[in-house]
Structure formats: structure tokens, C-alpha cells
Design a protein around this motif. Structure first.
Motif, mmCIF file in Angstrom:
data_model
loop_
_atom_site.group_PDB
_atom_site.id
_atom_site.type_symbol
_atom_site.label_atom_id
_atom_site.label_comp_id
_atom_site.label_asym_id
_atom_site.label_seq_id
_atom_site.Cartn_x
_atom_site.Cartn_y
_atom_site.Cartn_z
ATOM 1 N N THR A 16 0.949 -1.147 0.122
ATOM 2 C CA THR A 16 0.079 0.027 0.186
ATOM 3 C C THR A 16 0.690 1.325 -0.071
ATOM 4 O O THR A 16 1.856 1.342 0.373
ATOM 5 C CB THR A 16 -0.893 -0.032 1.314
ATOM 6 O OG1 THR A 16 -0.171 0.202 2.328
ATOM 7 C CG2 THR A 16 -1.804 -1.216 1.269
ATOM 8 N N GLU A 18 0.515 3.492 1.834
ATOM 9 C CA GLU A 18 0.622 4.059 3.256
ATOM 10 C C GLU A 18 1.808 3.325 3.794
ATOM 11 O O GLU A 18 2.604 3.923 4.588
ATOM 12 C CB GLU A 18 -0.517 3.574 4.100
ATOM 13 C CG GLU A 18 -0.576 4.081 5.715
ATOM 14 C CD GLU A 18 -1.706 3.911 6.328
ATOM 15 O OE1 GLU A 18 -2.010 4.355 7.237
ATOM 16 O OE2 GLU A 18 -2.674 3.184 5.843
ATOM 17 N N ARG A 32 -4.859 13.002 8.216
ATOM 18 C CA ARG A 32 -5.667 12.076 7.929
ATOM 19 C C ARG A 32 -7.210 12.386 7.909
ATOM 20 O O ARG A 32 -7.394 13.194 8.953
ATOM 21 C CB ARG A 32 -5.574 10.738 8.605
ATOM 22 C CG ARG A 32 -6.468 9.796 8.026
ATOM 23 C CD ARG A 32 -5.978 8.608 9.024
ATOM 24 N NE ARG A 32 -4.647 7.933 9.127
ATOM 25 C CZ ARG A 32 -4.232 6.843 8.428
ATOM 26 N NH1 ARG A 32 -5.178 6.308 7.549
ATOM 27 N NH2 ARG A 32 -3.176 6.630 8.478
ATOM 28 N N ASP A 35 -10.183 8.242 4.083
ATOM 29 C CA ASP A 35 -9.314 7.362 3.291
ATOM 30 C C ASP A 35 -8.266 8.392 2.707
ATOM 31 O O ASP A 35 -7.577 7.808 1.759
ATOM 32 C CB ASP A 35 -10.070 6.347 2.538
ATOM 33 C CG ASP A 35 -10.679 7.187 1.299
ATOM 34 O OD1 ASP A 35 -10.924 8.497 1.303
ATOM 35 O OD2 ASP A 35 -10.774 6.440 0.175
ATOM 36 N N THR A 36 -8.258 9.475 2.929
ATOM 37 C CA THR A 36 -7.227 10.721 2.274
ATOM 38 C C THR A 36 -6.413 11.103 3.336
ATOM 39 O O THR A 36 -6.627 11.588 4.416
ATOM 40 C CB THR A 36 -8.224 11.832 2.003
ATOM 41 O OG1 THR A 36 -9.155 11.302 1.025
ATOM 42 C CG2 THR A 36 -7.272 12.691 1.180
ATOM 43 N N ASN A 55 -4.935 9.138 -1.707
ATOM 44 C CA ASN A 55 -6.326 8.227 -1.434
ATOM 45 C C ASN A 55 -5.791 6.908 -1.126
ATOM 46 O O ASN A 55 -5.134 6.117 -1.947
ATOM 47 C CB ASN A 55 -6.905 8.368 -2.977
ATOM 48 C CG ASN A 55 -8.393 7.657 -2.864
ATOM 49 O OD1 ASN A 55 -8.566 6.737 -2.167
ATOM 50 N ND2 ASN A 55 -9.250 8.556 -3.430
ATOM 51 N N LEU A 56 -5.988 6.504 -0.079
ATOM 52 C CA LEU A 56 -5.657 5.148 0.607
ATOM 53 C C LEU A 56 -6.405 3.977 -0.117
ATOM 54 O O LEU A 56 -6.098 3.080 -0.540
ATOM 55 C CB LEU A 56 -5.732 5.034 1.923
ATOM 56 C CG LEU A 56 -5.173 6.302 2.655
ATOM 57 C CD1 LEU A 56 -5.225 6.092 4.269
ATOM 58 C CD2 LEU A 56 -3.523 6.073 2.516
ATOM 59 N N THR A 57 -7.596 4.285 -0.423
ATOM 60 C CA THR A 57 -8.530 3.283 -1.073
ATOM 61 C C THR A 57 -8.160 2.950 -2.637
ATOM 62 O O THR A 57 -8.036 1.925 -3.024
ATOM 63 C CB THR A 57 -10.219 3.808 -1.193
ATOM 64 O OG1 THR A 57 -10.701 4.075 -0.009
ATOM 65 C CG2 THR A 57 -11.013 2.530 -1.756
#
Length: 328
Positions: A16, A18, A32, A35-36, A55-57
Motif C-alpha cells: 500500500t 501507506e 488524515r 481514506d485521504t 487516496n488510501l482506497t
């Protein structure tokens, strides 16, 4: 370093963004919200706390500031380490101890949904426009050479619905002519648009010059412009991997085609007009593409279009947005 590369798809499914940010010690610098993640851009040492978004998703990032970049974990590491995307992929593979395997790759998470292109298609024309005037002065005024005019089959039409208009053949992905666009040679007559497309033709299903651009090496960036003449001038300058949207908005079918043409290791350069509509379209296109392919935006001044640049300036601008060449 293990030089047996496991592939970009496996990397993006296994690691990821992240995790990558945490390895660089950057997570604590980002704010944070759902999910951003947002903050100052670490790629160009920015100070504005809103220009860098993650964008973590979608497992991607984008910078609205100086470096004007976006993309996947591979693109991020490529720019941080100032290496090509394959070298960046190998670094990620080593950092997170991912090993090649002969076993089929099964993602550990559900793949992101892909918006399919509409099933409709434009019918292939059963005729060709002939006896076009390829020496019309308007084509020369737009800076086109005889070779470019002949290669693209351009010319002033003297009959039918395009009588008095410059005819521009539009091909589908298989190289078949599906329409002729018309461009009025000069300032349009009162009440007339600059361009004319045949009734029933859906430009959202095609990319101008897609049939030729797809034959060029994927190692070259895929340049996306708005209009016909921007595409023609980029091609004439010597960069043949170029397509036009025939407008400033990216359709779902065009998005899918661009992703397919770019491939998993390719890069897309959005070279839209410098006006408000062009920059809005480029920003939206980048937002939609950057979690699927490596993409960047080549910005022009407000009064500029791609075909207003010299060949040298155009090629330099494209080269500066190629990940293999970019040094942030």
C-alpha cells in the motif's frame, strides 16, 4: 537486489502507499481525513499543506503543486529515488521482501472495479472522400507540412455535407474510417461552429489517431491532447504516440482505451489547452487515470494550445514529463 521482477500488478496489490510513506517516515507529516491523507508535497519539498493528496482506497497520490505529478506507489518511489519506474519497482520488491513465484498471482483483496467502455461502437464508413484539396492555404496557416497533410488524409472538401470544410478522417482502433470531421477554414460563418461532426457519430467512443499511436513503442509516453490540430502538430514534431479526445472531457470509453494503450509500464502525459476549460478537463482526467496508470499534466500558459508551441518546445515539454527523465 533481486533482479527477477515480479511485475507492477503484483506490487500494487501487495504493497500500500501507506506502507511506502511509512518507510520514508512521512506519515506523521500528513493529516488524515477518512481514506485521504494530505500535506505538503515531499517530492519537491513543498510548504503548502494542501497540495499533496493520498487516496488510501485507490492506493495512489497526486500533487497539485510544483512537481505536478501523480500515480501509484511505483511512480512515487520513482520520483523520490530519481530512478526509472522499473528500478523503482525492484526497490519496492526488495524493501517489502516480495519474491517471484511460479504460482499464479491471486490478489489478497478485491480488485478495484473498472468502468467498462460502453458496448456501442461507431459503424465503419462505406465510402471515402476523394479529390480533397490538400494545398488549401488554411492547412499551411495551421503550420502543417505536406507530409502531415498527406499522412492524415486532410483536405478541403468540395461536395456533400462538408462542402467548403476541411475534412479530417477519424479512425477506430482497427484503423477503419468511422467519420469525417469538418473544420471551417478560418473564422466560422455567423451561427456556424468551428467543427462539424456527422449525425450519429459518437466521438466519446474514439480517440483521434489511436490506430497509429498504438503501434509506437510503449516506452514512449502516450500524449493526450484535446483537439485535432494539437495532435497533428505533436505528431509532426516527431512524437507519434499521441491521441486527441476531440474535446476537453474524458469519456469512460476513452479512459479505458488510454489505460489499455499505456499498459502497466507506460506513462500518460496530458497536454491540454491552457484555458480554464482545458485545465479543468486535465485535472479531472488525471484524477480518474492516476490510480490506473502513471500520469502527469504538462501545463501550458492560459493563451497557449499545443499547436502554438514550436516543435522543439513541444518535444522538450513532453520529455520533461517522462518518468524516466524527470528529476524533481
Amino acid at each position: 537486489m533481486n533482479t527477477k521482477f515480479i511485475g507492477f500488478d503484483r506490487l500494487k496489490q501487495s504493497v500500500t502507499i501507506e506502507q511506502v510513506l511509512e518507510r520514508y517516515g512521512l506519515l506523521e507529516q500528513l493529516r488524515r481525513s477518512g481514506d485521504t491523507l494530505s500535506g505538503a508535497c515531499p517530492l519537491h519539498g513543498g510548504k503548502n499543506p494542501t497540495t499533496f493528496r493520498v487516496n488510501l482506497t485507490r492506493n495512489c497520490y497526486i500533487c497539485f503543486g510544483k512537481c505536478n505529478s501523480g500515480g501509484s506507489i511505483v511512480d512515487f518511489v520513482s520520483r523520490m529515488e530519481r530512478v526509472g519506474i522499473r528500478e523503482a519497482g525492484l526497490l519496492i520488491q526488495e524493501w517489502f521482501q516480495l519474491e517471484s513465484s511460479n504460482e499464479p498471482f491471486i490478489p489478497t483483496t478485491e480488485p478495484r472495479p473498472v468502468t467498462p467502455a460502453p458496448p456501442a461502437h461507431n459503424a465503419v464508413l462505406g465510402f471515402s472522400l476523394t479529390e480533397l484539396d490538400q494545398q488549401h492555404r488554411y492547412l499551411k496557416q495551421r503550420g502543417l507540412s505536406d507530409d502531415t497533410i498527406q499522412a492524415f488524409g486532410l483536405g478541403l472538401c468540395s461536395h456533400g455535407t462538408l462542402n467548403g470544410w476541411i475534412a479530417i478522417p477519424i479512425h477506430n482502433a482497427d484503423g477503419k474510417v468511422v467519420a469525417y470531421a469538418g473544420r471551417w477554414p478560418g473564422k466560422p460563418r455567423s451561427g456556424e461552429p468551428k467543427y462539424r461532426l456527422p449525425r450519429g457519430f459518437r466521438k466519446s467512443l474514439e480517440l483521434f489517431n489511436q490506430h497509429w499511436a498504438a503501434t509506437v513503442s510503449p516506452l514512449e509516453p502516450l500524449v493526450v491532447v484535446e483537439g485535432f490540430f494539437g495532435c497533428l502538430r505533436v505528431w509532426q514534431a516527431g512524437h507519434h504516440r499521441v491521441v486527441a479526445l476531440m474535446g476537453s472531457m474524458l469519456s469512460a470509453a476513452q479512459e479505458q482505451r488510454i489505460v489499455e494503450m499505456a499498459g502497466s509500464e507506460g506513462h500518460v502525459v496530458l497536454l491540454f489547452d491552457g484555458d480554464a476549460a482545458g485545465q479543468k478537463g486535465a485535472a479531472e482526467a488525471r484524477e480518474r487515470l492516476n490510480h490506473r496508470v502513471s500520469v502527469s499534466v504538462a501545463r501550458l500558459d492560459q493563451d497557449q494550445q499545443p499547436d502554438s508551441l514550436s516543435d522543439a518546445a513541444m518535444l522538450d515539454l513532453i520529455a520533461r514529463h517522462h518518468p524516466a527523465e524527470v528529476v524533481v
